[in-house]
Design a protein around this motif. Structure first.
Motif, short mmCIF file in Angstrom:
data_model
loop_
_atom_site.label_atom_id
_atom_site.label_comp_id
_atom_site.label_asym_id
_atom_site.label_seq_id
_atom_site.Cartn_x
_atom_site.Cartn_y
_atom_site.Cartn_z
N UNK A 81 6.54 1.39 0.55
CA UNK A 81 7.04 2.77 0.59
C UNK A 81 8.30 2.90 -0.25
N UNK A 82 9.18 1.92 -0.18
CA UNK A 82 10.41 1.96 -0.97
C UNK A 82 10.07 2.06 -2.46
N UNK A 169 3.77 16.73 13.90
CA UNK A 169 5.06 17.29 13.53
C UNK A 169 5.29 17.03 12.05
N UNK A 170 5.84 18.00 11.29
CA UNK A 170 6.10 17.76 9.87
C UNK A 170 7.06 16.61 9.63
N UNK A 171 7.97 16.38 10.57
CA UNK A 171 8.92 15.27 10.41
C UNK A 171 8.23 13.92 10.45
N UNK A 172 7.03 13.89 11.04
CA UNK A 172 6.27 12.63 11.14
C UNK A 172 5.48 12.35 9.87
N UNK A 178 3.58 7.47 4.12
CA UNK A 178 3.85 6.10 4.57
C UNK A 178 2.71 5.52 5.39
N UNK A 179 1.60 6.25 5.51
CA UNK A 179 0.47 5.77 6.32
C UNK A 179 -0.26 4.60 5.66
N UNK A 180 -0.17 4.53 4.35
CA UNK A 180 -0.86 3.49 3.58
C UNK A 180 0.12 2.82 2.64
N UNK A 181 -0.13 1.55 2.30
CA UNK A 181 -1.22 0.71 2.78
C UNK A 181 -0.99 0.26 4.23
N UNK A 182 -2.10 0.04 4.94
CA UNK A 182 -2.07 -0.55 6.27
C UNK A 182 -2.84 -1.86 6.18
N UNK A 235 11.30 13.22 3.75
CA UNK A 235 11.61 12.19 2.77
C UNK A 235 12.40 11.00 3.34
N UNK A 236 12.63 10.98 4.65
CA UNK A 236 13.43 9.90 5.26
C UNK A 236 12.72 9.37 6.51
N UNK A 237 11.88 8.33 6.38
CA UNK A 237 11.16 7.79 7.55
C UNK A 237 12.09 7.23 8.62
#
Length: 362
Positions: A81-82, A169-172, A178-182, A235-237
């Motif tokens: 993700x970074x 939630x949009x914050x999620x 960030x859901x992938x790759x898993x 934009x901030x996990x």
């Protein structure tokens, strides 16, 4: 601010977890070619390691501290993700660079390819080539082509489905996704981390797609769904400590600003079909782009047409050869997008109302 009680995330669906025998069977099913027979011992070791990753749910085995600029600098973010965020940020700087050349993203949405089962190129590809020629002849913009048909014809090319974090939630819903790759689920080789920067860097986007069963094609829909994070995504996990659903709900209820990460770009849409659905699909795609606060380039930028209406599929390319009107309409759509992009650069194109605040978000 109105007081809210943060609701608990709803639970109760059946678990999708599988046992080791089923896992081994599914994992090894990708090695049916007899060329793998001499590697049985090695494959057994690999599937054992893969099972361990699955069993312990190691989604992102490589992490790094978030660092400065994040809500929680000590939070462990996925290295994948970074890297994706760095590419999106670089694309945004390119988009905002007034001295840089304008960019157009040209998307072919058909899943048909001569390099796989159909054995023939798509009409969408040909129409994209016509549009590409318009942009190239102008000498005014750089063009990037996204051929979504590679999903069906290129090894290791995937767009995994959206997991609908935004609906909780949009914050999620993190930007970029960030859901992938898993890795624990084998959900890897996802293309979207390359596609996000293409959209971000573009000042204009042109989508050419056929109609498949009254809808856009599977590749286009996958891309559309995975772009949900570009419109209101977080934009901030570290703000949600990764995927803490209740925390995300709390953050939303305290007030979410719905950042529009693609707002201000121009678009053109060309939808073609053979029997039904072109107008509805064109409206659907255009409405989606408008909702993300992209602006239509002009009246001639949106086209829906039939090519070889109710004619045999076997002669569909010959029908396109003969239909010089649709070819010219695609040229007009490309030219309209080009003029909008250049006009915006030169301060001659103003999207009316773009600075107004919406009373309600999505």
């Amino acid at each position: 601010m109105t007081e809210h009680t943060t609701p608990e995330p709803r639970k109760g669906t059946p678990s999708p977890r599988i046992e080791e025998p089923e896992f081994r069977q599914r994992f090894l099913s990708q090695f049916k070619d007899p060329a793998f027979n001499p590697l049985k011992t090695e494959l057994d070791l690999i599937v054992t390691a893969a099972w361990d990753a699955y069993k312990h749910q190691r989604k992102s085995p490589e992490t790094s501290k978030a660092g400065q600029g994040f809500h929680d600098p000590e939070y462990d973010l996925a290295v994948d993700w970074i890297k994706a965020k760095a590419k999106v940020d670089a694309a945004q700087r390119q988009y905002e660079d007034s001295a840089a050349r304008r960019r157009v993203l040209l998307i072919s949405g058909s899943s048909r390819s001569e390099h796989t089962c159909p054995g023939e190129m798509s009409k969408s590809f040909r129409l994209v080539e016509i549009a590409h020629e318009v942009f190239n002849q102008s000498g005014e913009v750089d063009v990037e082509i996204l051929e979504l048909g590679r999903l069906t014809s290129e090894y290791g090319r995937n767009i995994h489905p959206c997991k609908a974090c935004f609906s909780t939630s949009p914050a999620l819903c993190h930007w970029p996704c960030s859901c992938y790759p898993n890795y624990s689920l084998g959900q890897t080789q996802d293309w979207m981390n390359d596609i996000y920067p293409m959209w971000v860097a573009a000042h204009g986007v042109m989508i050419v797609t056929p109609v498949n069963w009254y809808h856009v094609t599977s590749p286009v829909k996958l891309m559309m769904d995975r772009l949900v994070c570009a419109d209101g995504g977080n934009p901030d996990p570290t703000l949600t400590q990764g995927k803490d659903a209740k925390l995300a709900k709390q953050i939303e209820l305290e007030g979410w600003d719905y950042p529009r990460h693609l707002a201000g770009r121009f678009f053109s849409v060309v939808v073609h079909g053979d029997v039904e659905g072109v107008e509805n699909v064109r409206r659907s795609v255009s409405d989606w782009l408008r909702f993300m606060q992209l602006s239509p380039a002009g009246p001639l930028a949106e086209v829906d047409r039939y090519i070889g209406y109710w004619k045999p599929y076997a002669t569909n390319h010959e029908e396109l050869d003969a239909d010089t009107a649709i070819q010219d309409e695609v040229r007009n759509a490309a030219q309209t997008l080009l003029e909008a992009v250049i006009g915006q650069r030169d301060g001659q194109f103003v999207a009316a109302g773009k600075h107004l605040q919406q009373p309600r978000q999505k």
